[in-house]
Design a protein around this motif. Structure first.
Motif, short mmCIF file in Angstrom:
data_model
loop_
_atom_site.label_atom_id
_atom_site.label_comp_id
_atom_site.label_asym_id
_atom_site.label_seq_id
_atom_site.Cartn_x
_atom_site.Cartn_y
_atom_site.Cartn_z
N SER A 34 20.55 53.24 48.65
CA SER A 34 20.00 51.88 48.73
C SER A 34 18.79 51.80 49.66
O SER A 34 17.80 51.12 49.35
N ALA A 35 18.87 52.48 50.81
CA ALA A 35 17.76 52.45 51.77
C ALA A 35 16.50 53.06 51.16
O ALA A 35 15.38 52.54 51.32
N LEU A 36 16.68 54.19 50.42
CA LEU A 36 15.52 54.83 49.78
C LEU A 36 14.96 53.97 48.65
O LEU A 36 13.74 53.91 48.46
N VAL A 37 15.84 53.30 47.93
CA VAL A 37 15.38 52.42 46.85
C VAL A 37 14.49 51.32 47.41
O VAL A 37 13.41 51.03 46.88
N GLU A 38 14.92 50.69 48.52
CA GLU A 38 14.14 49.63 49.16
C GLU A 38 12.80 50.17 49.68
O GLU A 38 11.76 49.52 49.55
N TYR A 65 14.29 50.14 38.20
CA TYR A 65 13.62 51.28 37.59
C TYR A 65 13.69 52.52 38.48
O TYR A 65 13.84 53.64 37.98
N ILE A 66 13.59 52.32 39.78
CA ILE A 66 13.68 53.45 40.71
C ILE A 66 15.07 54.07 40.67
O ILE A 66 15.22 55.30 40.72
#
Length: 398
Positions: free
Chosen positions: A41-45, A32-33
């Protein structure tokens, strides 16, 4: 149908759905993010961790506040407030325009929560002593099963209906909970004349302070143990699988095995607690749960892990109802809601703490050490319970 049975049925359904609403977002958050425009990927986590954890932290802060409101205004009004509020907030998450709106709504969800606190207090105070253990044991299955099955249910809805529909469907289910609560839950609420408002006054009114602290810490350790494996489950299942197809689904099933066992065991162990004393069930369940964690570090395939997680669920099924029964026995009615609020706070902190512990230990020491450390925490807790609860209550019964 007797009033306590009708209340129990509605509260079980409501607690199951609200706890799904708390936890079902875990597997769909990264998807969803990304849908909301974050592709690094780092920001998503990072955003996933914040969005998931913030609800539990805020819920831990507000649970005692809503517990106090339940003692003051009645438990049914709190059930209606929490179910309607959470239904609207979770439904609104499907319309989030960016990740910051999503995090804000998750924060608001933590503020509004309190359904579980009010339900537990309602059942504890409105059920006769003869059936209290069974009722609280049955009710505890809703909370744990909803939390443990939530990620699997959320993942299934996302795969079949799409990411946004996870929020729409869960929100609508909570509106149904609101309607069922309004129609079917009955409460004979008598407001206490005692003027107990501050936390200090509440604590001064607790007759068994040492027992209360031990019980709250035990509940924290229990939930921490149950959720310590959540952040590493998929990775662990992948490592012990010979076939890497459907790893996420298998991980969800393995994680949920303890929830299924809990549903089976908790009502029966709640009845046993009524007969032999909750302190005995708590001690035995802690020891068994601590020992069952050790072989989980040495399994060779997901089916062995699933079996051991099922055994863990059978053991932990005796802990939550016994903790609630003990809290009810040692707490005056005037502050029951607030003490159950603190108990819920301990549980929410345990969920958050378990997720952090599992991830950090796995990253720095290796996955197998998650099981060793969690086992040690449960065994140490069992020793503490033996000296602070078991021996003390056994002497009183003599």
């Amino acid at each position: 149908m007797k009033m306590w049975k009708r209340n129990l049925i509605v509260c079980w359904f409501g607690m199951f759905i609200t706890n799904i609403g708390m936890s079902q977002i875990a597997p769909v958050l990264p998807l969803y993010i990304r849908h909301l425009g974050v592709h690094n990927s780092a920001l998503v986590e990072e955003f996933s961790g914040i969005a998931f954890g913030i609800t539990f932290i805020i819920s831990a802060i507000f649970s005692p506040i809503w517990g106090q409101a339940a003692d003051k205004f009645g438990r049914k009004p709190m059930l209606l407030r929490a179910s309607l509020g959470m239904g609207i907030v979770i439904f609104s998450m499907g319309f989030a325009s960016n990740v910051y709106v999503l995090i804000g709504l998750r924060l608001l969800q933590g503020v509004i929560t309190g359904y579980s606190t009010a339900c537990t207090t309602l059942i504890a105070t409105q059920t006769d002593k003869e059936h209290a253990g069974f009722a609280l044991g049955t009710l505890s299955t809703a909370s744990i099963a909803g939390s443990l099955l939530g990620p699997t249910i959320g993942g299934f809805i996302e795969e079949v209906f799409g990411t946004q529909n996870v929020f729409y469907i869960t929100g609508m289910l909570l509106i149904i909970v609101f309607i069922a609560t309004m129609i079917f839950v009955k409460e004979k609420f008598v407001r206490s004349n005692e003027k107990i408002s501050t936390t200090k006054e509440v604590w001064n009114s607790v007759p068994e302070k040492s027992l209360t602290i031990t019980v709250l810490v035990t509940f924290f350790i229990l939930t921490l143990a149950l959720y310590s494996i959540e952040p590493i489950m998929t990775e662990y299942v992948s490592k012990i699988s010979t076939n890497n197809n459907h790893v996420a689904l298998m991980a969800g099933i393995v994680f949920s095995a303890s929830g299924l066992a809990n549903i089976i065991a908790a009502p029966k162990l709640g009845k046993i607690s009524d007969k032999i004393g909750p302190h005995k069930v708590i001690l035995v369940a802690l020891i068994i749960a601590g020992l069952v964690f050790i072989p989980q570090a040495f399994v060779k395939n997901p089916w062995q892990l699933m079996f051991l997680r099922f055994l863990l669920g059978l053991a932990s099924g005796g802990l939550t109802p016994s903790v609630n029964i003990l809290v009810k026995k040692i707490t005056p009615n005037a502050i029951t809601g607030r003490i159950f609020g603190f108990s819920m706070s301990a549980g929410y902190l345990g969920v958050f703490g378990g997720s952090v512990l599992g991830g950090q230990v796995s990253a720095h020491l290796g996955i197998r050490y998650v099981f060793f450390i969690t086992s040690a925490l449960l065994i140490v807790n069992a020793v503490w319970v033996y000296f602070k609860v078991y021996k003390k209550l056994n002497l009183k019964s003599i």
